[in-house]
Write an enzyme that holds these catalytic residues in place. Structure first.
Site, PDB file in Angstrom:
ATOM      1  N   ASP A 204      -3.302   2.335  -5.632  1.00  0.00           N
ATOM      2  CA  ASP A 204      -2.143   2.075  -4.931  1.00  0.00           C
ATOM      3  C   ASP A 204      -2.016   1.047  -3.853  1.00  0.00           C
ATOM      4  O   ASP A 204      -1.334   1.174  -3.004  1.00  0.00           O
ATOM      5  CB  ASP A 204      -2.141   3.632  -4.145  1.00  0.00           C
ATOM      6  CG  ASP A 204      -2.845   3.454  -2.817  1.00  0.00           C
ATOM      7  OD1 ASP A 204      -4.095   3.190  -3.248  1.00  0.00           O
ATOM      8  OD2 ASP A 204      -2.414   3.984  -1.852  1.00  0.00           O
ATOM      9  N   GLU A 205      -2.835  -0.068  -3.929  1.00  0.00           N
ATOM     10  CA  GLU A 205      -3.139  -1.178  -2.823  1.00  0.00           C
ATOM     11  C   GLU A 205      -3.049  -2.380  -3.856  1.00  0.00           C
ATOM     12  O   GLU A 205      -4.202  -2.557  -4.576  1.00  0.00           O
ATOM     13  CB  GLU A 205      -4.208  -0.796  -2.235  1.00  0.00           C
ATOM     14  CG  GLU A 205      -4.124  -1.082  -0.753  1.00  0.00           C
ATOM     15  CD  GLU A 205      -5.307  -0.997  -0.041  1.00  0.00           C
ATOM     16  OE1 GLU A 205      -5.812  -1.633   0.776  1.00  0.00           O
ATOM     17  OE2 GLU A 205      -6.006   0.084  -0.271  1.00  0.00           O
TER      18      GLU A 205
ATOM     19  N   ASP B 144       0.794  -1.228  -0.051  1.00  0.00           N
ATOM     20  CA  ASP B 144       0.045   0.193  -0.070  1.00  0.00           C
ATOM     21  C   ASP B 144       0.867   1.188   0.066  1.00  0.00           C
ATOM     22  O   ASP B 144       1.779   1.427   0.888  1.00  0.00           O
ATOM     23  CB  ASP B 144      -0.798   0.214   1.213  1.00  0.00           C
ATOM     24  CG  ASP B 144      -2.016   0.972   1.215  1.00  0.00           C
ATOM     25  OD1 ASP B 144      -2.096   1.755   0.308  1.00  0.00           O
ATOM     26  OD2 ASP B 144      -2.766   1.057   2.141  1.00  0.00           O
TER      27      ASP B 144
HETATM   28 MG   LIG Z   1      -2.461   3.960   0.319  1.00  0.00          MG
END
Ligand SMILES: [Mg+2]
Length: 406
Positions: free
Chosen positions: A111-112, A17
Site C-alpha cells: 500500500d505504499e 501511502d
Molecule cells: Mg499505509
C-alpha cells in the site's frame, strides 16, 4: 575560462501511502464495520496487530502491538484475520493507478510507493492537482483513501505523506523545506535507531532544527561515522533514486496543449508524430521496444495509460504508431460513450516501454524491410536537416481514422 557546475534539475517525487490499508479494506468490504474500531492481524495466542483503523487508534491500538494488549485497550473493537489475497488484488489496482502516471514506481509494500514524476513537465507545473486527481481516482474507483507527500526527494516525500495522514496531501517545496523540517522530532529521521535518537536527546538535540545547527565535527563526536548522513537527513537532503523494477528506462514523447485536444484525428496526428520521434530515438540507441503505451491526461488532471505488446519488438515509427492509434481509438470511443460527448485532453504522450537490444535482423521480412528502409531514410534526412523536417504523409480516410502512406 569559467566553469559552471552542472545544474542538477530538481526532482518531483510522490510518496503515496494508503491509510490503515488492511483495516480500510475490511471496512470497504463489510459496510457494517464502517466507523467502528477495526483491528486486523493474527488472532491466535501470540498474534500481533498488523493494521488498526483510526477509530481503533483512538484507543491506543497500533500496528505491531500484541493482539492481547489491543483487546485490553479496545475490548469492543472488531478483530479480523487478515485476507491477504483480497489485499493483494486491491493493491494491484492501486499500483495500476500509480503506473498510469509514471512507469517509475518503487513499491515499498502493498500500500505504499514512491513515484518519480520528474520527467513529466505538466506534473512539475501542477504537482498538487496531479496528486489530488490520483487521490480522487483511488477513492472513486477502489474506495480507499491515500495520503500523498510531494517533495524533491524520497525522504521529504515520505515525511510529507506521514504528516498529512489521514487523507493527507502535503507538498514540501525547496523553499519551504527548512520550516517544515526544523520542528520535527529526531524520531522521524529515517533509518536512525532508538539508541541513536536517545543519544541525540540526551545531548539536547531533540528536533531536526537543533541537529541542523550543530557543526558536523561536533556531531561526529556524538554519532561517529553516521554523523554526516544524519545531518544530511536533518537538512532534508536525500539523493537516493526511485528504484523502479524495470531494468531499462522507457523512451517517451509527450506534449501538453495550451488548448485542449478535443478531436480524435488531432490526437492521432499527435501520436503519429510522437511515434516517429520515439522510434528515431530507439534506433539512435540501437534499441527496439516490445510494448507501446499511450498516456492521456484530461483537463482535471486525471491521467490514464494504456499499453499493448507488439507482435515482435520494433523500432519502426509506423508500427509504434499503429498500436498507439488503436489504443487511442479504443479509449476515445469508450470515453465518448461514457461522457456522451468528445473527451478533452490537456496532455498526450507515447512511450516505448519494454526496451530490448535491436536484433539487427531487419530486412528478413518483406514488410519490415520496407518500413525499415523508410525509417532509415527518415533518419538520414533528420540528421542532415534536423528534427521535424520530414514526416510520413498522413492520409485521412472517410471514417476519420488515420493511415499512413509511405
Ligand atoms: Mg499505509
Amino acid at each position: 575560462m569559467s566553469t559552471t557546475p552542472a545544474r542538477i534539475p530538481q526532482r518531483l517525487i510522490f510518496h503515496v501511502d494508503l491509510d490503515a490499508f488492511y483495516a480500510s479494506v475490511e471496512e470497504l468490504d463489510f459496510p457494517e464495520l464502517r466507523g467502528e474500531p477495526v483491528i486486523v492481524g493474527g488472532l491466535g495466542g501470540r498474534g500481533v496487530v498488523s493494521a488498526a483503523n483510526y477509530p481503533a487508534r483512538r484507543f491506543g491500538v497500533h500496528s505491531a502491538m500484541p493482539m492481547h494488549r489491543a483487546r485490553q485497550l479496545c475490548p469492543r473493537g472488531h478483530y479480523r484475520n487478515g485476507r491477504m489475497e483480497r489485499y493483494r488484488a486491491l493493491s494491484q489496482q492501486v499500483f495500476d493507478c500509480f503506473r498510469a502516471l509514471t512507469p517509475d514506481v518503487e513499491g515499498l509494500s502493498l500500500d505504499e510507493a514512491f513515484l518519480d514524476l520528474s520527467a513529466d513537465p505538466d506534473a512539475r507545473d501542477n504537482p498538487e492537482a496531479i496528486a489530488r486527481a490520483l487521490k480522487d481516482r483511488i477513492r472513486e474507483q477502489i474506495g480507499l483513501i491515500a495520503s500523498v507527500g510531494i517533495a524533491p526527494n524520497k525522504f521529504l516525500a515520505k515525511l510529507a505523506s506521514d504528516i498529512g495522514k489521514p487523507d493527507g496531501l502535503v507538498q514540501v517545496s525547496e523553499a519551504g523545506r527548512q520550516a517544515f523540517l526544523d520542528p520535527l522530532p529526531v524520531e522521524r529521521l529515517w533509518g536512525v535507531g532508538e539508541t541513536t535518537t536517545q543519544r541525540l536527546r540526551r545531548a539536547g538535540l531533540s528536533t531536526f532544527g537543533s541537529l541542523r545547527r550543530v557543526p558536523e565535527p561536533q556531531l561526529r563526536g556524538l554519532l561517529g561515522r553516521s554523523a554526516s548522513r544524519i545531518k544530511a537527513l536533518a537538512e532534508g537532503k536525500d539523493d537516493r533514486p526511485v528504484e523502479a523494477h524495470h531494468v531499462t528506462r522507457s523512451i517517451s514523447a509527450e506534449q501538453t496543449y495550451g488548448r485542449d485536444l478535443n478531436q480524435l484525428p488531432r490526437l492521432q496526428e499527435e501520436l503519429s508524430r510522437m511515434a516517429e520521434e520515439v522510434a528515431a530515438r530507439l534506433r539512435g540507441k540501437s534499441l527496439e521496444t516490445a510494448s507501446v503505451a499511450i498516456k492521456l491526461r484530461t483537463p482535471d488532471f486525471h491521467t490514464m495509460s494504456r499499453q499493448r505488446k507488439l507482435n515482435r519488438p520494433s523500432a519502426q515509427g509506423a508500427e509504434l504508431r499503429d498500436v498507439a492509434q488503436a489504443l487511442a481509438t479504443e479509449w476515445w470511443q469508450a470515453e465518448t460513450a461514457r461522457l456522451n460527448r468528445s473527451p478533452r485532453l490537456r496532455l498526450a504522450g507515447l512511450a516505448a516501454r519494454e526496451l530490448v537490444a535491436a536484433t539487427g535482423q531487419l530486412g528478413l521480412f518483406g514488410n519490415q524491410a520496407r518500413g525499415a528502409s523508410t525509417d532509415a531514410l527518415l533518419d538520414q534526412a533528420r540528421s542532415r536537416f534536423g528534427d521535424g523536417v520530414l514526416q510520413r504523409g498522413i492520409r485521412r480516410d472517410k471514417l476519420g481514422t488515420d493511415s499512413t502512406q509511405e
